[in-house]
Design a protein around this motif. Structure first.
Motif, mmCIF file in Angstrom:
data_model
loop_
_atom_site.group_PDB
_atom_site.id
_atom_site.type_symbol
_atom_site.label_atom_id
_atom_site.label_comp_id
_atom_site.label_asym_id
_atom_site.label_seq_id
_atom_site.Cartn_x
_atom_site.Cartn_y
_atom_site.Cartn_z
ATOM 1 N N ASN A 19 33.158 6.829 10.823
ATOM 2 C CA ASN A 19 32.147 5.836 10.431
ATOM 3 C C ASN A 19 32.605 4.984 9.248
ATOM 4 N N ALA A 20 33.915 4.930 9.006
ATOM 5 C CA ALA A 20 34.426 4.176 7.857
ATOM 6 C C ALA A 20 35.555 3.244 8.283
ATOM 7 N N LYS A 21 35.696 2.175 7.512
ATOM 8 C CA LYS A 21 36.745 1.190 7.782
ATOM 9 C C LYS A 21 37.330 0.731 6.459
ATOM 10 N N LEU A 22 38.660 0.811 6.375
ATOM 11 C CA LEU A 22 39.398 0.348 5.207
ATOM 12 C C LEU A 22 39.891 -1.066 5.479
ATOM 13 N N VAL A 38 50.421 -2.050 2.283
ATOM 14 C CA VAL A 38 49.158 -2.765 2.109
ATOM 15 C C VAL A 38 48.545 -2.476 0.749
ATOM 16 N N ARG A 39 47.701 -3.406 0.302
ATOM 17 C CA ARG A 39 46.944 -3.259 -0.934
ATOM 18 C C ARG A 39 45.470 -3.097 -0.543
ATOM 19 N N PRO A 40 44.879 -1.918 -0.780
ATOM 20 C CA PRO A 40 43.475 -1.698 -0.399
ATOM 21 C C PRO A 40 42.534 -2.677 -1.102
ATOM 22 N N LEU A 41 41.531 -3.126 -0.365
ATOM 23 C CA LEU A 41 40.505 -4.016 -0.913
ATOM 24 C C LEU A 41 39.149 -3.337 -0.929
ATOM 25 N N LEU A 42 38.727 -2.870 0.244
ATOM 26 C CA LEU A 42 37.386 -2.290 0.396
ATOM 27 C C LEU A 42 37.420 -1.118 1.358
ATOM 28 N N THR A 47 26.389 3.716 7.803
ATOM 29 C CA THR A 47 25.356 4.712 8.060
ATOM 30 C C THR A 47 24.336 4.078 8.993
ATOM 31 N N GLN A 48 23.375 4.859 9.429
ATOM 32 C CA GLN A 48 22.355 4.313 10.328
ATOM 33 C C GLN A 48 21.518 3.239 9.639
ATOM 34 N N GLU A 49 21.278 3.401 8.354
ATOM 35 C CA GLU A 49 20.418 2.471 7.629
ATOM 36 C C GLU A 49 21.170 1.262 7.086
ATOM 37 N N ASP A 50 22.387 1.486 6.605
ATOM 38 C CA ASP A 50 23.070 0.446 5.833
ATOM 39 C C ASP A 50 24.570 0.709 5.859
ATOM 40 N N SER A 51 25.295 -0.047 5.073
ATOM 41 C CA SER A 51 26.716 0.229 4.888
ATOM 42 C C SER A 51 27.001 0.310 3.391
ATOM 43 N N LEU A 52 27.824 1.260 3.015
ATOM 44 C CA LEU A 52 28.201 1.464 1.622
ATOM 45 C C LEU A 52 29.579 0.855 1.424
ATOM 46 N N ILE A 53 29.688 -0.089 0.496
ATOM 47 C CA ILE A 53 30.945 -0.784 0.247
ATOM 48 C C ILE A 53 31.547 -0.286 -1.062
ATOM 49 N N THR A 54 32.773 0.224 -0.979
ATOM 50 C CA THR A 54 33.486 0.704 -2.155
ATOM 51 C C THR A 54 34.615 -0.267 -2.472
ATOM 52 N N LEU A 80 31.869 -9.192 3.265
ATOM 53 C CA LEU A 80 31.959 -7.931 2.522
ATOM 54 C C LEU A 80 32.478 -8.156 1.111
ATOM 55 N N LEU A 81 33.535 -8.964 0.972
ATOM 56 C CA LEU A 81 34.086 -9.230 -0.360
ATOM 57 C C LEU A 81 33.078 -9.929 -1.266
ATOM 58 N N SER A 82 32.269 -10.803 -0.695
ATOM 59 C CA SER A 82 31.285 -11.526 -1.505
ATOM 60 C C SER A 82 30.253 -10.578 -2.113
#
Length: 114
Positions: A19-22, A38-42, A47-54, A80-82
């Motif tokens: 359930n996650a995407k880098l 690669v250089r990680p960004l996000l 989840t069922q309700e929302d998405s958690l952005i790290t 997502l970046l915004s």
């Protein structure tokens, strides 16, 4: 016919597991070893309700199998970046973000290597 990804430096790619995407920016493709630097960004956890952005912009670069990455859609990444640009990171964010990235990568590694 060569069906390997033809990624370019600066291109945004994604790596999905469960359930996650880098999302990460391509720095260099190491064709001889089938690796992508690669250089990680996000890291987005859905989840069922929302998405958690790290926000992972302070995380270490990765050298990972090129075959696992997919090109990311610009409209997807921009949205997502915004959501993270311009926000002040919370205290301790770097440590938590790096732990989440390590856990995500460990799950992928485990699934690939049994």
């Amino acid at each position: 016919m060569d069906d390997r990804p033809n990624f370019q430096p600066g291109q945004i790619v994604s790596l999905e597991h469960g359930n996650a995407k880098l999302y990460a920016e391509v720095i260099q493709v190491v064709t001889s070893r089938q690796l992508c630097w690669v250089r990680p960004l996000l890291l987005v956890t859905f989840t069922q309700e929302d998405s958690l952005i790290t926000d992972l912009r302070d995380a270490s670069d990765l050298l990972w199998s090129i075959g696992l990455f997919q090109p990311a859609l610009d409209v997807e990444v921009i949205g997502l970046l915004s959501q993270v640009l311009g926000k002040e990171p919370k205290p301790g964010h770097d440590t938590i973000a790096k732990q989440q990235l390590n856990q995500f990568l460990h799950q992928i590694w485990r699934s690939q290597n049994g």
